[in-house]
Design an enzyme around this catalytic site. Structure first.
Site, short mmCIF file in Angstrom:
data_model
loop_
_atom_site.label_atom_id
_atom_site.label_comp_id
_atom_site.label_asym_id
_atom_site.label_seq_id
_atom_site.Cartn_x
_atom_site.Cartn_y
_atom_site.Cartn_z
N ASP A 46 0.68 -1.54 -0.50
CA ASP A 46 -0.19 0.09 0.10
C ASP A 46 0.53 1.23 0.20
OD1 ASP A 46 -2.30 1.36 0.76
OD2 ASP A 46 -1.43 2.15 2.08
N TYR A 51 3.10 10.33 0.41
CA TYR A 51 4.58 10.23 1.44
C TYR A 51 4.70 10.27 0.26
CZ TYR A 51 0.68 6.45 3.23
OH TYR A 51 -0.60 5.60 3.55
N LYS A 77 -3.46 6.13 -3.10
CA LYS A 77 -4.33 6.83 -2.70
C LYS A 77 -4.91 7.87 -3.65
CE LYS A 77 -3.69 4.76 1.84
NZ LYS A 77 -1.83 4.46 1.80
N GLY A 234 -1.17 1.79 10.52
CA GLY A 234 -0.54 2.37 11.48
C GLY A 234 -0.95 1.06 12.90
N SER A 238 1.90 5.20 15.29
CA SER A 238 3.33 6.06 14.39
C SER A 238 4.62 5.44 15.00
CB SER A 238 2.67 7.10 15.35
OG SER A 238 1.42 7.47 14.87
N GLY A 239 4.47 3.78 15.67
CA GLY A 239 5.97 3.53 16.43
C GLY A 239 5.99 3.08 17.42
N LEU A 241 4.88 1.68 20.00
CA LEU A 241 4.37 0.00 20.36
C LEU A 241 6.09 -0.68 19.54
CD1 LEU A 241 0.64 -0.13 19.72
CD2 LEU A 241 2.27 -0.57 22.21
N ALA A 242 6.26 0.18 18.50
CA ALA A 242 7.54 -1.24 18.00
C ALA A 242 8.24 0.01 18.92
CB ALA A 242 6.80 -1.27 16.78
#
Length: 336
Positions: A46, A51, A77, A234, A238-239, A241-242
């Site tokens: 995707d 972007y 998109k 997501g 946005s990051g 959690l990682a």
């Protein structure tokens, strides 16, 4: 077409980071990340003109244009048209301000009319080096618009992009269309329409371990009732959690950092990776057709693939709910 039947697996690849999100990524690293996704068997990709003002599409296309076109599913998109002229001042991207400051310098025009939709698709095909798209999402209708203004933009999309994409689907030019947004309201409004009818939606950031209550209230019941599938974007919020520091495209506030700490502590107590918890939670809802984490380093792809296949004990999910870290209404993976 049902997205569940169209998509070639439950793990896809979201390419927003390839647009130089948050940092300038060397071309070689970006291309190697796409190659790593391919090598790990990921066949749904995707992207979007937004972007990096076309940069992510260009990088993705450089790799995928060398692959057999019938072997993967591709979505992009509409809603932003990329112009040849360059920006001479800082872009006003609202809550996404600064997100792609290292992307291409081209001017972006926000527009959801029929003409802009057709031009956007033509331009994306060129950047991606392909002759067709499988899914087209209508991007960010409600983003940074408020009150009557966002309803005006929605009407512009309804009479423009929605109808163009519905026609292209009916003609067999694309296989499916829907909305790609960070807000539930435009999807709810679309599902209430008699026509045109979307096939699914990409919901970014609103169905994660950190944020899922609102989607559970109205949107997902309506989607299930109509047989409309969800792609979860997501999944790592946005990051944050990682292992990152961003939430909702900005530096994570203290209360989010605290909640992430609680989630990680519980996961560690059960020997579970936080990525596995995040991905498998997002996919547990019956409406979820796929999840599309993004990455900018090849090694992250291996982590995501392993996380999807990791065995997570039922006790973890039960303790997660008992601790109040997920909604009582949120479906949990089978066996929990």
């Amino acid at each position: 077409m049902s997205l569940t039947h169209l998509l070639p697996g439950r793990l896809g690849f979201g390419t927003a980071p390839l647009g130089n999100m948050f940092r300038a990524i060397p071309d070689a690293e970006a291309l190697a990340t796409v190659e790593a996704a391919w090598e790990h068997g990921i066949r749904y990709y995707d992207t979007a003109p937004f972007y990096g003002a076309g940069l992510a599409e260009e990088r993705l296309g450089e790799v995928l244009s060398a692959k057999p076109r019938d072997s993967y599913v591709l979505s992009t998109k509409v809603g932003r048209v990329i112009l040849d002229q360059h920006e001479t001042a800082a872009r006003d991207l609202g809550e996404k301000g600064g997100l792609f400051e290292h992307g291409n310098p081209n001017t972006m025009v926000h527009e959801w009319t029929a003409e802009a939709t057709e031009r956007s698709i033509e331009d994306s095909l060129k950047r991606l080096g392909t002759d067709r798209l499988d899914i087209v999402w209508v991007h960010d209708i409600a983003q940074d618009f408020h009150g009557d203004q966002w309803l005006q933009k929605f009407e512009e999309a309804r009479t423009g992009a929605f109808r163009v994409l519905s026609r292209l689907r009916d003609e067999g030019v694309i296989k499916a269309w829907g909305l790609g947004v960070n807000r539930t309201e435009p999807i709810e409004l679309t599902l209430a329409l008699d026509e045109p009818r979307p096939d699914g939606f990409l919901l970014a950031g609103r169905y994660t371990l950190l944020d899922h209550e609102h989607a559970l209230q109205r949107l997902l019941p309506a989607a299930q009732a109509q047989g409309v599938d969800m792609v979860v974007g997501g999944p790592y919020s946005s990051g944050v959690l990682a292992g990152g520091t961003h939430f909702e495209y900005q530096q994570a506030p203290a209360h989010i950092v605290e909640r992430v700490g609680e989630l990680k502590a519980l996961a560690a107590a059960h020997g579970v990776s936080i990525k596995a918890a995040a991905l498998q939670f997002a996919l547990a809802h019956p409406a979820s057709a796929a999840v599309i984490p993004g990455a900018t380093r090849p090694g992250r792809i291996a982590e995501d693939t392993a996380a999807l296949n990791e065995t997570v004990p039922a006790a973890f999910w039960q303790d997660l709910r008992a601790a109040g870290l997920v909604s009582p209404a949120a479906p949990l993976p089978a066996g929990a």
